[in-house]
Design an enzyme around this catalytic site. Sequence first.
Site, PDB file in Angstrom:
ATOM      1  N   GLY A 284       0.871  -1.183   0.000  1.00 39.99           N
ATOM      2  CA  GLY A 284       0.000   0.000   0.000  1.00 39.99           C
ATOM      3  C   GLY A 284       0.900   1.222   0.000  1.00 39.99           C
ATOM      4  O   GLY A 284       1.085   1.912  -1.000  1.00 39.99           O
ATOM      5  N   ARG A 320      -1.774  10.662  11.071  1.00 39.35           N
ATOM      6  CA  ARG A 320      -0.630   9.832  11.444  1.00 39.35           C
ATOM      7  C   ARG A 320       0.260  10.428  12.552  1.00 39.35           C
ATOM      8  O   ARG A 320       0.618   9.712  13.491  1.00 39.35           O
ATOM      9  CB  ARG A 320       0.210   9.481  10.216  1.00 39.35           C
ATOM     10  CG  ARG A 320      -0.589   8.745   9.131  1.00 39.35           C
ATOM     11  CD  ARG A 320       0.274   8.207   7.997  1.00 39.35           C
ATOM     12  NE  ARG A 320       1.052   7.077   8.432  1.00 39.35           N
ATOM     13  CZ  ARG A 320       2.331   7.130   8.733  1.00 39.35           C
ATOM     14  NH1 ARG A 320       2.992   8.259   8.610  1.00 39.35           N
ATOM     15  NH2 ARG A 320       2.964   6.061   9.156  1.00 39.35           N
ATOM     16  N   CYS A 351      -9.186  21.416  18.110  1.00 38.64           N
ATOM     17  CA  CYS A 351      -9.195  21.790  19.514  1.00 38.64           C
ATOM     18  C   CYS A 351      -8.733  20.630  20.401  1.00 38.64           C
ATOM     19  O   CYS A 351      -9.509  20.070  21.182  1.00 38.64           O
ATOM     20  CB  CYS A 351     -10.618  22.223  19.877  1.00 38.64           C
ATOM     21  SG  CYS A 351     -10.723  22.955  21.480  1.00 38.64           S
ATOM     22  N   GLU A 352      -7.490  20.243  20.233  1.00 43.55           N
ATOM     23  CA  GLU A 352      -6.878  19.199  21.065  1.00 43.55           C
ATOM     24  C   GLU A 352      -5.392  19.514  21.153  1.00 43.55           C
ATOM     25  O   GLU A 352      -4.763  19.845  20.124  1.00 43.55           O
ATOM     26  CB  GLU A 352      -7.031  17.805  20.436  1.00 43.55           C
ATOM     27  CG  GLU A 352      -8.454  17.340  20.351  1.00 43.55           C
ATOM     28  CD  GLU A 352      -8.651  15.900  20.809  1.00 43.55           C
ATOM     29  OE1 GLU A 352      -7.778  15.349  21.504  1.00 43.55           O
ATOM     30  OE2 GLU A 352      -9.705  15.355  20.460  1.00 43.55           O
ATOM     31  N   TYR A 380      -2.455   6.406   3.840  1.00 42.15           N
ATOM     32  CA  TYR A 380      -3.138   6.567   5.126  1.00 42.15           C
ATOM     33  C   TYR A 380      -3.244   8.048   5.503  1.00 42.15           C
ATOM     34  O   TYR A 380      -3.140   8.411   6.674  1.00 42.15           O
ATOM     35  CB  TYR A 380      -2.437   5.738   6.220  1.00 42.15           C
ATOM     36  CG  TYR A 380      -2.201   4.317   5.767  1.00 42.15           C
ATOM     37  CD1 TYR A 380      -3.266   3.424   5.648  1.00 42.15           C
ATOM     38  CD2 TYR A 380      -0.926   3.868   5.389  1.00 42.15           C
ATOM     39  CE1 TYR A 380      -3.061   2.128   5.173  1.00 42.15           C
ATOM     40  CE2 TYR A 380      -0.715   2.577   4.917  1.00 42.15           C
ATOM     41  CZ  TYR A 380      -1.783   1.717   4.810  1.00 42.15           C
ATOM     42  OH  TYR A 380      -1.592   0.447   4.347  1.00 42.15           O
TER      43      TYR A 380
HETATM   44  C1  LIG Z   1      -3.731  -7.484   4.914  1.00 42.21           C
HETATM   45  C2  LIG Z   1      -2.935  -6.280   4.564  1.00 42.21           C
HETATM   46  N1  LIG Z   1      -2.300  -6.237   3.383  1.00 42.21           N
HETATM   47  C3  LIG Z   1      -1.579  -5.156   3.010  1.00 42.21           C
HETATM   48  C4  LIG Z   1      -1.446  -4.067   3.837  1.00 42.21           C
HETATM   49  C5  LIG Z   1      -0.634  -2.915   3.330  1.00 42.21           C
HETATM   50  O1  LIG Z   1       0.336  -2.499   4.150  1.00 42.21           O
HETATM   51  P1  LIG Z   1       1.397  -1.408   3.673  1.00 42.21           P
HETATM   52  O2  LIG Z   1       0.657  -0.172   3.332  1.00 42.21           O
HETATM   53  O3  LIG Z   1       2.261  -1.247   4.863  1.00 42.21           O
HETATM   54  O4  LIG Z   1       2.101  -1.979   2.500  1.00 42.21           O
HETATM   55  C6  LIG Z   1      -2.069  -4.061   5.085  1.00 42.21           C
HETATM   56  C7  LIG Z   1      -1.889  -2.946   6.033  1.00 42.21           C
HETATM   57  O5  LIG Z   1      -1.120  -3.058   6.967  1.00 42.21           O
HETATM   58  C8  LIG Z   1      -2.846  -5.193   5.453  1.00 42.21           C
HETATM   59  O6  LIG Z   1      -3.486  -5.214   6.621  1.00 42.21           O
HETATM   60  N1  LIG Z   2      -2.587   3.358   9.167  1.00 37.53           N
HETATM   61  C1  LIG Z   2      -1.217   2.916   9.340  1.00 37.53           C
HETATM   62  C2  LIG Z   2      -0.925   1.671   8.556  1.00 37.53           C
HETATM   63  C3  LIG Z   2      -1.780   0.520   8.966  1.00 37.53           C
HETATM   64  C4  LIG Z   2      -2.082  -0.343   7.837  1.00 37.53           C
HETATM   65  C5  LIG Z   2      -3.324  -1.138   8.042  1.00 37.53           C
HETATM   66  N2  LIG Z   2      -3.125  -2.529   8.312  1.00 37.53           N
HETATM   67  C6  LIG Z   2      -0.270   4.056   9.024  1.00 37.53           C
HETATM   68  O1  LIG Z   2      -0.700   5.139   8.767  1.00 37.53           O
HETATM   69  O2  LIG Z   2       0.908   3.890   9.057  1.00 37.53           O
END
Ligand SMILES: Cc1ncc(COP(=O)(O)O)c(C=O)c1O
Ligand SMILES: N[C@@H](CCCC[NH3+])C(=O)O
Length: 427
Positions: A284, A320, A351-352, A380
């Site tokens: 991702g 994040r 407001c935090e 994200y």
């Molecule tokens: C099942 C699964 N696959 C893939 C990802 C993608 O992770 P990343 O964005 O760290 O590559 C996630 C998120 O952690 C996940 O939960």
């Molecule tokens: N949300 C997280 C990543 C988690 C991925 C979900 N399994 C981040 O911003 O780093």
Amino acid sequence: MDLNIKINDKNHLDIGGADACDIAEEFGTPTYVIDENRIRDNYNRFYNAFSKYYPDFRVYYACKANTNLAVMRILESEGCCIDAVSPGEVYTSKKLGFPGERILFTGNNVTTEELKFVAEQGAVLNLDSVSALKRLAEVVDPEGFKISFRVNPMVGAGHHDHCITGGVMSKFGIMDNEAVEVYQFAEDLGFTPVGMHSHIGSGILDPEPFKLAIESTIDIAGKVHTEAGIDFEFVDFGGGVGIPYTPEENIVDIDTFAKENIALFKSKLEEHDLGKPTMYLEPGRYLVGDASVLLTRVNSVKQSYRKFLGVDSGFHTLLRPAMYDSYHHIVLANKMDAPNTQEVDIAGNVCESGDLFARDRPMPDVEEGDLLAILNAGAYGFTMSSNYNSRPKASEVLVKDGECFLTRERETFEDLFNKQIIPDYLQ
Ligand SMILES: Cc1ncc(COP(=O)(O)O)c(C=O)c1O
Ligand SMILES: N[C@@H](CCCC[NH3+])C(=O)O
């Protein structure tokens, strides 16, 4: 420094050939700006690195990182597949042209109705519990229905505790020591289990945990093959490859990473006589993280007990830093050549008191009206944004070879009323 930063001849930040200051002028702030070519480059670098050593390879984009429709269309046009974690992501992917066969659904704590919906969409189901297996059997004809299981490889890693998804504290997957029984049970129900999946966590720059996960997952698959007679069409090692967020961190050498992991994968397959299943990975962050910045304007400079730069976004826009204490590099987009002269806190408009993008951050002299760019905001970022404090969500702009396209309109106050119903007696 491996951060993705380009500067134009006006000493402004360049994003995909467009000037950050012009974008902020035209579309306002806060705005997420996405560089299309960077996503394509990231995808191709990743895909080519692995497919070179193991041609039977597929990339499943973990779209939870960024579900901007244009981003998903870009990846679809590259031939990417989708890792979906919710029926909404399956629905969106289908509508954007991904065929069911290229969508792997890895849900967690999903309802029977959701399982039914996903199956009707033709997506491949990767189950996370025996409960889901039993309930799926109630809503589909299991005869010949292909499924896979997420296993807990008992290896975990991640940039924060919240982002570690393997090991004894994890809610994800079936236990390694119940795998044989679960695959056998699936077959007894009439299903055809064809895959195994694991995912150890997110934001990992160290290659070692990935190797441990490959070993452990293939050891589990080997046991399932020998003891339950399952032949695997695919093995999926999830996502998790990190990107540099600080100037000190280095980009993962993806070619070496792929070469070493594929060598290990092949030797483990041989060890367990598992044939040549397709290898799936689910990046991702790697695909979209460094392809986008968040532009936000400084609206107040305050010298209190500390010096605060106040900006027109907050943790409702980019969560994040507040949620994981994550570092995002921040640059003065309209004066990229200005040297650092001070250490400041960069604070949002929520407001935090935890609404901070940075503490004690070295920055140049900054004036009210200046433009900041928060880097590496593509993964994200928007997807975790909210309307907290009744703040409308940011707009999103796609840049392709210097040309800008608005891909998401900024929300308005009217949008805050969406879907809300005031009972008659309160009107
Ligand atoms: C099942 C699964 N696959 C893939 C990802 C993608 O992770 P990343 O964005 O760290 O590559 C996630 C998120 O952690 C996940 O939960
Ligand atoms: N949300 C997280 C990543 C988690 C991925 C979900 N399994 C981040 O911003 O780093």
